[in-house]
Design an enzyme around this catalytic site. Structure first.
Site, mmCIF file in Angstrom:
data_model
loop_
_atom_site.group_PDB
_atom_site.id
_atom_site.type_symbol
_atom_site.label_atom_id
_atom_site.label_comp_id
_atom_site.label_asym_id
_atom_site.label_seq_id
_atom_site.Cartn_x
_atom_site.Cartn_y
_atom_site.Cartn_z
ATOM 1 C CG HIS A 153 -2.367 1.005 0.896
ATOM 2 N ND1 HIS A 153 -2.534 1.931 -0.112
ATOM 3 C CD2 HIS A 153 -3.458 0.370 1.303
ATOM 4 C CE1 HIS A 153 -3.760 2.062 -0.109
ATOM 5 N NE2 HIS A 153 -4.312 1.542 0.748
ATOM 6 C CG ASP A 382 -8.005 -7.494 -23.628
ATOM 7 O OD1 ASP A 382 -7.473 -8.652 -23.519
ATOM 8 O OD2 ASP A 382 -8.815 -7.059 -24.527
#
Length: 435
Positions: A153, A382
């Site tokens: 994080h 994708d």
């Protein structure tokens, strides 16, 4: 379900990258010191090289050149402040096989089963020992694939993390970098001297649970938690939004404010909070569009601030359904440049930022955290074999933490993934769909 690791590789940037230490802003540091888990699922396309490890590793290596801090390690400066040591040490890329099928995961609720699709990180050897990004491609016997992501994080928030993942997927398809990452976090440096102008209730301790005869624990044991995901259709969201006009209200609340307010209300009701119980809502709020001047496109780091309306449970439960949304709306309206700059200054004056990091103590009953991924491009990864059929958190670390997720098919539906005490979950579901 058995998962067998076939190969683990440390993937390094494909070219020489700047060797430097990257300074972290206060909002990079006031986050939990762990890897944020997320998981993507893909259906098979019949392609012979479906999620081919070589293609993915080559593209990953290329993407790490502009995003070189992702290949670094955490370290501390002479004052003990955490920085990122950028020396191209690499990211962990794991290839695995499972004897299960994608459909075994049902509605993809972020349970412990999902967690095994992300490489586990060993934190015991100190902050310099682990990769900031760990990735796992798991091939299932149905031909489908999951991509598990664990992202430290301090390195990135959701927007920056997705900027990286979506650049990697673009490069796997042979595309070039469209928006270069902006690698300089000093734009979020506090003023000198710091001049906080607000009390910053978001960093103050949350209300504690008032003990009543109904909720007195029988034992000291921590209550069992349960994690579920609930879908609301476009029609349900529109019905909920229409409720903002009830009882003569003239303020226009957004679908998000109405949904988040309704989740807060449903949680209060499911927990059976006392009428006079204070409850604090923690809303992760992206500062990118709120700061002036706005940050450069591609700013790489954390720009998450926290909006925290506080209300009395009795009001949330008994007043019209839009009341909770009004508390959110008013709190979000305050989150302008002055407020966010003041927050950076407020954090600068704190002797120990670790003390302000949110965790189990923050979100637990009677409070709640909501992180919305609805505006993030979570379905754009994708790699050349189509978009994911699902992307969501790979686990919810704390009771009282929830996520709002957009639809993978753009049908206007939203899903709420939430962790609550097991005894409250059934009631939460009942109240969530009752409007």
């Amino acid at each position: 379900m058995k998962i067998e690791v076939k190969e683990s590789t440390m993937v390094k940037p494909a070219a020489e990258t700047p060797q430097q230490r990257l300074w972290n802003s206060n909002v990079d540091l006031v986050v939990p010191n762990f890897h944020t888990p997320s998981v993507y699922f893909y259906r098979p396309t019949g392609s012979p090289n479906f999620f081919d490890g070589k293609v993915l590793k080559e593209a990953l290596s290329k993407a790490l050149v502009p995003f070189y801090p992702m290949a670094g390690r955490l370290c501390r400066d002479e004052d003990g402040r955490i920085e990122i040591d950028c020396k191209g040490q690499g990211v962990l890329f794991v290839e695995a096989e499972s004897d299960g099928v994608v459909d075994d995961f049902g509605d993809f609720a972020p349970t412990l089963e999902l967690r095994q699709l992300i490489p586990a990180v060993d934190y015991s050897q100190g902050i310099q020992s682990y990769a900031l990004l760990v990735l796992q491609i798991t091939h299932f016997k149905c031909g489908g694939v999951s991509l598990g992501v664990g992202m430290q994080h301090h390195a990135a928030d959701g927007a920056s993390g997705l900027h990286f993942i979506n650049t990697w997927s673009d490069m796997a398809r042979g595309l070039d970098l469209t928006i270069p990452p902006f690698i300089d976090r000093t734009l979020l440096r506090a003023r000198d001297p710091p001049q906080p102008q607000f009390p910053h209730v978001e960093y103050q301790p949350p209300p504690t649970l008032k003990v009543t005869p109904e909720n007195t624990p029988i034992s000291e044991a921590v209550p069992e938690t349960s994690v579920s995901i609930f879908k609301l259709t476009r029609d349900q969201i529109n019905t909920l939004k229409a409720k903002s006009k009830e009882d003569g209200n003239t303020v226009n609340y957004s679908s998000y404010e109405m949904l988040a307010g309704h989740v807060w209300r449903s949680t209060c009701m499911a927990r059976g909070l006392a009428h006079d119980q204070e409850t604090k809502l923690y809303i992760a709020t992206d500062g990118r569009s709120r700061l002036r001047p706005s940050l450069p496109p591609g700013y790489f780091g954390n720009v998450i601030f926290t909006t925290t309306p506080i209300a009395v449970a009795g009001d949330i439960q008994s007043k019209p359904i839009w009341y909770a949304a009004s508390k959110l709306h008013d709190a979000l309206a305050r989150m302008d440049n002055d407020y966010l700059r003041s927050a950076l200054d407020y954090l600068e004056l704190q002797p120990d930022l670790k003390a302000l990091v949110r965790g189990a103590h923050t979100f637990k009953c009677p409070n709640l955290g909501i992180t919305s991924w609805s505006r993030l491009p979570i379905h754009d990864a994708d790699f050349g074999w189509g978009r994911p059929i699902f992307m969501g958190p790979g686990g919810i670390a704390y009771e009282g933490l929830s996520f709002i997720l957009p639809s993978p098919t753009n049908d206007g539906s939203q899903s709420v993934a939430i962790s609550l005490q097991a005894e409250h979950m059934k009631l939460f579901e009942k109240f969530l769909y009752d409007f």
